[in-house]
Scaffold this active site. Structure first.
Site, PDB file in Angstrom:
ATOM      1  N   GLU A 115      -9.727   2.613  -5.403  1.00 36.85           N
ATOM      2  CA  GLU A 115     -10.570   3.314  -4.350  1.00 36.85           C
ATOM      3  C   GLU A 115     -10.397   4.968  -4.273  1.00 36.85           C
ATOM      4  O   GLU A 115      -9.320   5.250  -4.240  1.00 36.85           O
ATOM      5  CB  GLU A 115     -10.411   2.671  -2.887  1.00 36.85           C
ATOM      6  CG  GLU A 115     -11.527   3.109  -2.016  1.00 36.85           C
ATOM      7  CD  GLU A 115     -11.002   2.555  -0.416  1.00 36.85           C
ATOM      8  OE1 GLU A 115     -10.356   1.742  -0.458  1.00 36.85           O
ATOM      9  OE2 GLU A 115     -12.056   3.107   0.112  1.00 36.85           O
ATOM     10  N   ARG A 175       3.532  -6.137  -4.822  1.00 28.64           N
ATOM     11  CA  ARG A 175       3.321  -4.768  -4.873  1.00 28.64           C
ATOM     12  C   ARG A 175       4.788  -4.129  -4.988  1.00 28.64           C
ATOM     13  O   ARG A 175       5.733  -4.583  -4.790  1.00 28.64           O
ATOM     14  CB  ARG A 175       2.590  -4.116  -3.902  1.00 28.64           C
ATOM     15  CG  ARG A 175       3.199  -4.213  -2.511  1.00 28.64           C
ATOM     16  CD  ARG A 175       2.072  -3.788  -1.288  1.00 28.64           C
ATOM     17  NE  ARG A 175       1.708  -2.414  -1.401  1.00 28.64           N
ATOM     18  CZ  ARG A 175       0.096  -1.988  -1.594  1.00 28.64           C
ATOM     19  NH1 ARG A 175      -0.446  -3.160  -1.656  1.00 28.64           N
ATOM     20  NH2 ARG A 175       0.074  -0.800  -1.380  1.00 28.64           N
ATOM     21  N   LYS A 221      -1.579   5.256   0.874  1.00 26.87           N
ATOM     22  CA  LYS A 221      -2.491   6.413   0.781  1.00 26.87           C
ATOM     23  C   LYS A 221      -2.512   7.055   2.193  1.00 26.87           C
ATOM     24  O   LYS A 221      -2.833   8.327   2.392  1.00 26.87           O
ATOM     25  CB  LYS A 221      -3.692   6.150   0.226  1.00 26.87           C
ATOM     26  CG  LYS A 221      -3.521   6.191  -1.523  1.00 26.87           C
ATOM     27  CD  LYS A 221      -4.833   5.968  -2.029  1.00 26.87           C
ATOM     28  CE  LYS A 221      -5.283   4.462  -2.176  1.00 26.87           C
ATOM     29  NZ  LYS A 221      -6.539   4.262  -2.908  1.00 26.87           N
TER      30      LYS A 221
HETATM   31  P1  ATP Z   1      -2.492   2.000  -0.513  1.00 25.86           P
HETATM   32  O1  ATP Z   1      -1.999   0.865  -0.036  1.00 25.86           O
HETATM   33  O2  ATP Z   1      -1.378   2.908  -1.297  1.00 25.86           O
HETATM   34  O3  ATP Z   1      -3.280   2.818   0.313  1.00 25.86           O
HETATM   35  P2  ATP Z   1      -4.433   0.616  -2.041  1.00 25.86           P
HETATM   36  O4  ATP Z   1      -4.233  -0.705  -2.478  1.00 25.86           O
HETATM   37  O5  ATP Z   1      -5.425   0.567  -0.642  1.00 25.86           O
HETATM   38  O6  ATP Z   1      -3.245   1.497  -1.794  1.00 25.86           O
HETATM   39  P3  ATP Z   1      -6.349   0.919  -4.318  1.00 25.86           P
HETATM   40  O7  ATP Z   1      -7.085   2.276  -4.616  1.00 25.86           O
HETATM   41  O8  ATP Z   1      -6.986  -0.040  -3.477  1.00 25.86           O
HETATM   42  O9  ATP Z   1      -5.139   1.371  -3.169  1.00 25.86           O
HETATM   43  O10 ATP Z   1      -5.560   0.275  -5.244  1.00 25.86           O
HETATM   44  C1  ATP Z   1      -5.774   0.166  -6.567  1.00 25.86           C
HETATM   45  C2  ATP Z   1      -5.039  -0.823  -7.407  1.00 25.86           C
HETATM   46  O11 ATP Z   1      -3.760  -0.588  -7.410  1.00 25.86           O
HETATM   47  C3  ATP Z   1      -5.102  -2.093  -6.622  1.00 25.86           C
HETATM   48  O12 ATP Z   1      -5.494  -3.102  -7.322  1.00 25.86           O
HETATM   49  C4  ATP Z   1      -3.925  -2.459  -5.970  1.00 25.86           C
HETATM   50  O13 ATP Z   1      -3.651  -3.833  -5.581  1.00 25.86           O
HETATM   51  C5  ATP Z   1      -3.028  -1.590  -6.785  1.00 25.86           C
HETATM   52  N1  ATP Z   1      -1.706  -1.144  -6.105  1.00 25.86           N
HETATM   53  C6  ATP Z   1      -1.609  -0.301  -4.931  1.00 25.86           C
HETATM   54  N2  ATP Z   1      -0.445   0.194  -4.533  1.00 25.86           N
HETATM   55  C7  ATP Z   1       0.301  -0.738  -5.395  1.00 25.86           C
HETATM   56  C8  ATP Z   1       1.490  -0.944  -5.134  1.00 25.86           C
HETATM   57  N3  ATP Z   1       2.554  -0.363  -4.505  1.00 25.86           N
HETATM   58  N4  ATP Z   1       2.291  -1.599  -6.372  1.00 25.86           N
HETATM   59  C9  ATP Z   1       1.638  -2.300  -7.171  1.00 25.86           C
HETATM   60  N5  ATP Z   1       0.160  -2.137  -7.055  1.00 25.86           N
HETATM   61  C10 ATP Z   1      -0.585  -1.235  -6.229  1.00 25.86           C
HETATM   62 MG    MG Z   2      -7.060  -1.133  -1.500  1.00 24.23          MG
END
Ligand code: ATP
Ligand code: MG
Length: 557
Positions: free
Chosen positions: A36, A261, A271
């Site tokens: 995102e 994760r 984030k």
């Molecule tokens: P955050 O929790 O840091 O805000 P998010 O999951 O909201 O991260 P996205 O932009 O939606 O951020 O993430 C893009 C992709 O990266 C998604 O498929 C998510 O599952 C993966 N992702 C995000 N954080 C991790 C992590 N710590 N380990 C593995 N994959 C991750």
């Molecule tokens: Mg997300």
């Protein structure tokens, strides 16, 4: 294949793929990485990137970069650009396979209409408070919305008007008609569309209704022909909804698989929290070299190859756990040791005068650039002279027995230089040592003695004639506790106040003035360094310490 493949690769998803391929060799492994654009990528995303792009490559499939831009409130073009460039830096170029969920908004609208026409979605006009109340709790079932039985014609008309901008934010929602008594809260008539009168960074004001994550994600995966939709564990409870959307639309149905994760100790990887650090100016920006973002790591000088290796080595598991950040640091050191040329930079200089070396005389000595590589003959010249600088910490007025550096009466080797015996020192009126006095042995050029007499300590040095001033930034971990968010109201309470140290008076080899950011050096005995890409000026580099030579953190504790 047997379970042993899981153990070998440390990746349970590969076991699933291998089984699927055993059953049907025509199975395509198409994956996607769906960030995102509401923040910069961090090391957790790197794991997802390496996994998705890595599997597609290994199994001969495709991997899409898809910007999941269905929430206009927090998204921004700056984030889109940073994600593209971070991905490329990490070694993955999606090329033509770059997509935006917002490109499917029209299609999604049609799919929503299709669900309404099938009696599977309705416009609900409860307020936010009422919605919460009707939803029930984990232990109590929800209640049907009074708008649940609206006629299809009325739903179509209201949804059309939602799209046309005739209502305010929050007046209505489009909800899926599933099961208000479901034990899975995500199935209690979840929202599919909401009104948000906000400009979108790509579609501008074309839309004032936006699809909700679960609907948007399932439809985007399907439209792109993704076969394996790999998500992090928190989406496990969303999978029934993902499946419901695709089944009820009767469109291509990818398989969602969840993995754990990446969590790291001493690090925050959310984030929202990283944005708090940026906005509160606790760091200089998303790319501050102390941030766990990819742009921060790039600026710090972490080699992207080391990050890829780290992501591979942590494996892909089904249960959440926390990885020791020391594992990442290990990979950084391993890689840097291979690629970095050696240089000398004295971080906290103390003058040293060789009393029996002629005044005004200089000579050149050879220094190996890559002593770590047996096959490399690459050398450079260092200037030697009567006045040198050594590290302040390499002299002690009164030293314990096992101190092998400069102290009166002891002989020490200068790397690439000569053997020196300390004869005395001078102090200023404040009692600080200002100069170390030595005698050198002219028979020990290069730092070797013909009689093979043993000298235990070897120190680095720079001649006063050749030294150039260098600025250095040394870093420690950004958080001083292993779990920054535990046991405190605000994770920022655990910020390490000493995570940045600026050293102004360092003295280094002249060639250091000509380096470019990204080129890493080992400053002998001081760690790995690279020129900062943001604050360095031409001929005036500021060096970031990438990492120490050994785990100085563990030693400090
Ligand atoms: P955050 O929790 O840091 O805000 P998010 O999951 O909201 O991260 P996205 O932009 O939606 O951020 O993430 C893009 C992709 O990266 C998604 O498929 C998510 O599952 C993966 N992702 C995000 N954080 C991790 C992590 N710590 N380990 C593995 N994959 C991750
Ligand atoms: Mg997300």
């Amino acid at each position: 294949m047997s379970d042993s493949s899981e153990n070998k690769s440390g990746n349970f998803i590969k076991t699933i793929l291998d089984k699927d391929l055993d059953r049907d060799p025509k199975v395509q492994v198409n994956t996607r990485f769906p960030p995102e654009p509401n923040g910069y990528l961090h090391i957790g995303h790197a794991k997802s990137i390496c996994l998705n792009f890595g599997l597609a490559k290994e199994y001969g499939g495709l991997c899409n970069l898809r910007f999941d831009d269905s929430n206009p409130c927090k998204e921004d073009q700056e984030y889109v650009d940073s994600i593209r460039s971070d991905l490329e830096w990490l070694g993955f170029t999606p090329g033509e396979r770059e997509f935006f969920a917002s490109d499917y908004f029209s299609k999604m609208y049609e799919f929503a209409v299709q669900l309404i026409k099938a009696g599977k979605a309705y416009v609900c006009s409860l307020s936010a408070d009422e919605l919460r109340e009707y939803r029930g709790t984990l232990t109590e079932p929800g209640r049907p919305s009074p708008y649940r039985e609206r006629s299809i014609a009325e739903n179509l008309e209201l949804f059309e008007k939602m799209k046309a901008g005739e209502f305010a934010d929050g007046d209505h929602l489009l909800r899926a008609k599933i099961d208000m008594a479901s034990g899975n809260m995500n199935l209690r008539d979840p929202a599919l569309y909401r009104i948000r009168k906000v400009s979108h960074h790509r579609t501008g004001d074309s839309w004032c209704i936006y699809p909700m994550y679960d609907f948007c994600h399932a439809v985007s995966d399907s439209l792109e022909g993704i076969t394996y939709s790999l998500c992090t564990l928190e989406f496990e409870d969303h999978r029934p909804l993902y499946d419901w959307v695709l089944e009820n639309l009767s469109i291509f149905h990818p398989r969602q698989i969840e993995f754990a994760r990446l969590n790291l100790n001493y690090t925050v990887l959310s984030k929202r929290k990283l944005l708090e650090l940026v906005e509160g100016k606790f760091v200089s920006g998303w790319d501050d070299p102390r941030m766990p973002t990819l742009s921060g790591m790039k600026r710090r000088g972490y080699p992207s190859a080391a990050i890829r290796k780290f992501c591979d080595s942590v494996g892909v598991a089904k249960a959440n756990s926390t990885v020791d950040v020391g594992m990442l640091e290990y990979e950084i050191r391993e890689e840097l040791n291979k690629v970095a040329d050696r240089r000398i930079c004295v971080l906290e200089p103390l003058k040293l005068t060789i009393e029996n070396y002629p005044e005004g005389q200089t000579e050149e000595v050879d220094a190996k650039n890559r002593p770590q590589d047996e096959n490399s003959e690459s050398t450079r010249k260092l200037t030697f002279s009567r006045e040198l600088y050594i590290e302040r910490s390499d002299f002690l007025e009164e030293a314990p027995r096992k101190y092998f550096r400069f102290t009166p009466g002891k002989e020490v080797r200068l790397v690439h230089g000569y053997y020196l015996t300390c004869t005395g020192f001078n102090k200023n009126e404040k009692g600080e040592v200002t100069e170390v006095l030595c005698q050198y042995d002219p028979e020990t050029k290069g730092g070797w003695s013909k009689d093979e007499r043993k000298v235990k300590g070897t120190v680095h040095w720079i001649s006063a004639e050749s030294a150039v001033p260098i600025k250095v930034r040394r870093y420690d971990r950004l958080f001083s506790t292993e779990k920054p968010s535990s046991g405190v109201e605000d994770f920022k309470e655990n910020i390490n106040p000493d995570s940045l140290e600026e050293l102004d008076g360092c003295l280094g080899e002249p060639s250091l003035l000509e380096t470019s950011p990204g080129e890493a050096f080992q400053f002998l005995r001081n760690g790995y360094f690279t020129a900062d890409s943001v604050d360095s000026e031409k001929g005036k580099p500021i060096f970031n310490q990438i990492i120490g030579l050994r785990d100085s953190w563990a030693r400090k504790k």
